[in-house]
Design an enzyme around this catalytic site. Structure first.
Site, PDB file in Angstrom:
ATOM      1  N   TYR A 100      24.035  21.680  -3.257  1.00 17.27           N
ATOM      2  CA  TYR A 100      25.332  22.357  -3.340  1.00 17.27           C
ATOM      3  C   TYR A 100      25.364  23.395  -4.465  1.00 17.27           C
ATOM      4  O   TYR A 100      26.259  24.220  -4.525  1.00 17.27           O
ATOM      5  CB  TYR A 100      26.470  21.344  -3.542  1.00 17.27           C
ATOM      6  CG  TYR A 100      26.744  20.461  -2.337  1.00 17.27           C
ATOM      7  CD1 TYR A 100      26.035  20.612  -1.153  1.00 17.27           C
ATOM      8  CD2 TYR A 100      27.719  19.473  -2.379  1.00 17.27           C
ATOM      9  CE1 TYR A 100      26.273  19.806  -0.061  1.00 17.27           C
ATOM     10  CE2 TYR A 100      27.967  18.665  -1.279  1.00 17.27           C
ATOM     11  CZ  TYR A 100      27.233  18.833  -0.128  1.00 17.27           C
ATOM     12  OH  TYR A 100      27.479  18.023   0.957  1.00 17.27           O
ATOM     13  N   LYS A 150      14.986  11.188   0.902  1.00 21.04           N
ATOM     14  CA  LYS A 150      14.234  11.568   2.103  1.00 21.04           C
ATOM     15  C   LYS A 150      12.846  11.944   1.615  1.00 21.04           C
ATOM     16  O   LYS A 150      12.330  13.046   1.855  1.00 21.04           O
ATOM     17  CB  LYS A 150      14.974  12.734   2.797  1.00 21.04           C
ATOM     18  CG  LYS A 150      14.466  13.088   4.159  1.00 21.04           C
ATOM     19  CD  LYS A 150      14.821  12.086   5.244  1.00 21.04           C
ATOM     20  CE  LYS A 150      14.223  12.529   6.572  1.00 21.04           C
ATOM     21  NZ  LYS A 150      14.229  11.475   7.593  1.00 21.04           N
ATOM     22  N   ASP A 168      18.349   8.526   6.557  1.00 24.80           N
ATOM     23  CA  ASP A 168      18.695   8.319   7.970  1.00 24.80           C
ATOM     24  C   ASP A 168      18.821   6.834   8.273  1.00 24.80           C
ATOM     25  O   ASP A 168      19.758   6.391   8.948  1.00 24.80           O
ATOM     26  CB  ASP A 168      17.675   9.013   8.889  1.00 24.80           C
ATOM     27  CG  ASP A 168      16.237   8.924   8.403  1.00 24.80           C
ATOM     28  OD1 ASP A 168      16.003   8.404   7.293  1.00 24.80           O
ATOM     29  OD2 ASP A 168      15.336   9.365   9.133  1.00 24.80           O
ATOM     30  N   ASP A 225      27.713  12.619  -0.442  1.00 25.18           N
ATOM     31  CA  ASP A 225      28.911  13.171   0.189  1.00 25.18           C
ATOM     32  C   ASP A 225      29.076  12.557   1.581  1.00 25.18           C
ATOM     33  O   ASP A 225      30.145  12.052   1.957  1.00 25.18           O
ATOM     34  CB  ASP A 225      28.720  14.699   0.298  1.00 25.18           C
ATOM     35  CG  ASP A 225      29.980  15.427   0.692  1.00 25.18           C
ATOM     36  OD1 ASP A 225      31.024  14.780   0.850  1.00 25.18           O
ATOM     37  OD2 ASP A 225      29.915  16.666   0.858  1.00 25.18           O
ATOM     38  N   ASP A 278      31.666   9.076   2.755  1.00 23.95           N
ATOM     39  CA  ASP A 278      32.697   9.162   3.791  1.00 23.95           C
ATOM     40  C   ASP A 278      32.459   8.102   4.863  1.00 23.95           C
ATOM     41  O   ASP A 278      33.387   7.468   5.348  1.00 23.95           O
ATOM     42  CB  ASP A 278      32.703  10.555   4.441  1.00 23.95           C
ATOM     43  CG  ASP A 278      33.668  11.502   3.749  1.00 23.95           C
ATOM     44  OD1 ASP A 278      33.918  11.302   2.543  1.00 23.95           O
ATOM     45  OD2 ASP A 278      34.163  12.437   4.405  1.00 23.95           O
TER      46      ASP A 278
END
Ligand code: NAD
Length: 359
Positions: free
Chosen positions: A140, A191, A223, A247, A251
């Site tokens: 980000y 990852k 994943d 992020d 959620d």
């Protein structure tokens, strides 16, 4: 003397932050804690008054305070403003200027609210996890970034995933410290099989773990983690991960708790922190005394625990919230018409928590 900055913001932000502060004041007064709370405008409210979402004065107030209590910002009234003037800019400025690099989002399910979760009872019951998300680095913020023109007339979009050893170490330490106060398990999510940057992440986290031999460290690819969060959410204790993975996963994890109105958060730089519910200003119910203030109230409990090491007072709030739910108080977002429940307004919910604290 504890110095607090209060930014209630817009919409239901001021309603829920108001109840959170009432609970905090009651607790501090009844435990002889010395404090001062100074308030200022942020978001749309600040724009209306000063033509900017946050003023230098408000930023200074936040910087000088030991901790910041934040409600929520935003609303349709300000949506057409240029991005730099929109209410949400206040939040990003505070996070960036205070270098709040660690975002803590607990997700737990109360037995009485299990029906509010879209997951099956036997899957979700007992879930109690904490996601520790890196908040000021990663993809980000990484450079280069942007959309560039190519010679052949095409465009190229670029974002860059960057982490330094220091950035990974400091967020990992926070995760291990928190795990020590919980069930002593840290899961680092990356990852590393594809992204070198997160291979570094995995290795640095493993290095930090050497200083926390009492805490168990495991690793998981993102994943797989997104699948396991739905398959067996109760297996998680502390999850530490990058800005973007956090992020998305946080959620996802919020769904186990049933309503967004139940979820608190903390954004930390060491002991300094900003504490806010994860929800927004909810213009659809603003001013109607319908908002659930429990996320804001639980955010204040997080403040007591993480900024002031007042675990006993934090537990008092958390236990009072639990009893209020057990006693059947329900704002509209968690109301299910079940026997023994009563539809409750924002103010009444705040008062019910204070009544429990009195007992
Ligand atoms: P929202 O979180 O405000 O609302 C989403 C839905 O959840 C709405 O139906 C709302 O009524 C409900 N809801 C939210 N909090 C609730 C509570 N405490 N009790 C009961 N119901 C609750 O998200 P949105 O509608 O996408 O955004 C509204 C505004 O808030 C936008 O301007 C957005 O940019 C802003 N926003 C701000 C923050 C923040 O300040 N941290 C976070 C998210 C969104």
């Amino acid at each position: 003397m504890i110095k607090l900055a209060l930014f209630a913001g817009d919409g239901i932000g001021s309603e829920v932050a108001g109840e959170a502060v009432n609970v905090l004041k009651f607790l501090f007064d009844s435990n002889s804690v010395r404090y001062e709370i100074e308030e200022d405008l942020v978001g749309g409210a600040s724009y209306d008054e000063y033509k900017k979402p946050i003023t230098e004065k408000a930023l200074k107030l936040a910087k000088d305070a030991d901790a910041v209590i934040f409600g929520a910002v935003g609303g349709p009234k300000w949506e057409s403003l240029p991005i730099e003037l929109r209410p949400e800019k206040a939040l990003l400025t505070l996070r960036y200027d205070l270098e709040l690099y660690a975002n803590l989002r607990p997700a737990r399910i109360y037995d009485e609210l299990i029906d509010a979760s879209p997951l099956k009872k036997e899957v979700v019951q007992g879930t109690d996890m904490m996601i520790v998300r890196e908040l000021t680095g990663g993809i980000y913020f990484g450079q280069p970034r942007g959309v560039f023109d190519l010679d052949d007339g095409q465009k190229k979009g670029v974002n860059t995933l960057v982490y330094t050893t220091k950035e990974i170490e400091r967020i990992a330490k926070i995760a291990f410290e928190i795990a020590r106060k919980r069930r002593k398990k840290v899961l680092s999510v990356d990852k590393a099989n594809v992204l070198e940057c997160t291979e570094l992440w995995r290795n640095v986290v493993a290095g930090v773990a050497k200083d926390y031999k009492d805490v168990e460290l495991t690793n998981m690819y993102v994943d797989n983690c997104s699948m396991q969060l739905i398959r067996q959410p109760k297996s998680f204790d502390v999850i530490v991960t990058t800005n973007m993975f956090g992020d998305i996963l946080s959620d996802e994890s919020s769904m186990v708790a049933g309503s967004i109105g139940m979820l608190p958060s903390a954004s930390l730089n060491g002991k300094k922190g900003m504490y806010e519910p994860i929800h927004g200003s909810a213009p659809d119910i603003a001013g109607l005394n319908k908002a659930n203030p429990l996320a804001a109230i639980l955010s204040v409990a997080m403040m007591l625990r993480y900024s002031f090491d007042m675990d006993n007072l934090a537990e008092k709030i958390e236990n009072a919230v639990e009893r209020v739910i057990k006693n059947g108080y329900r704002t509209a977002d968690i109301y299910s018409n079940a026997a023994g429940t009563k539809l409750t307004g924002t103010k009444e919910m705040g008062m019910a928590v204070i009544e429990e604290l009195k007992k």
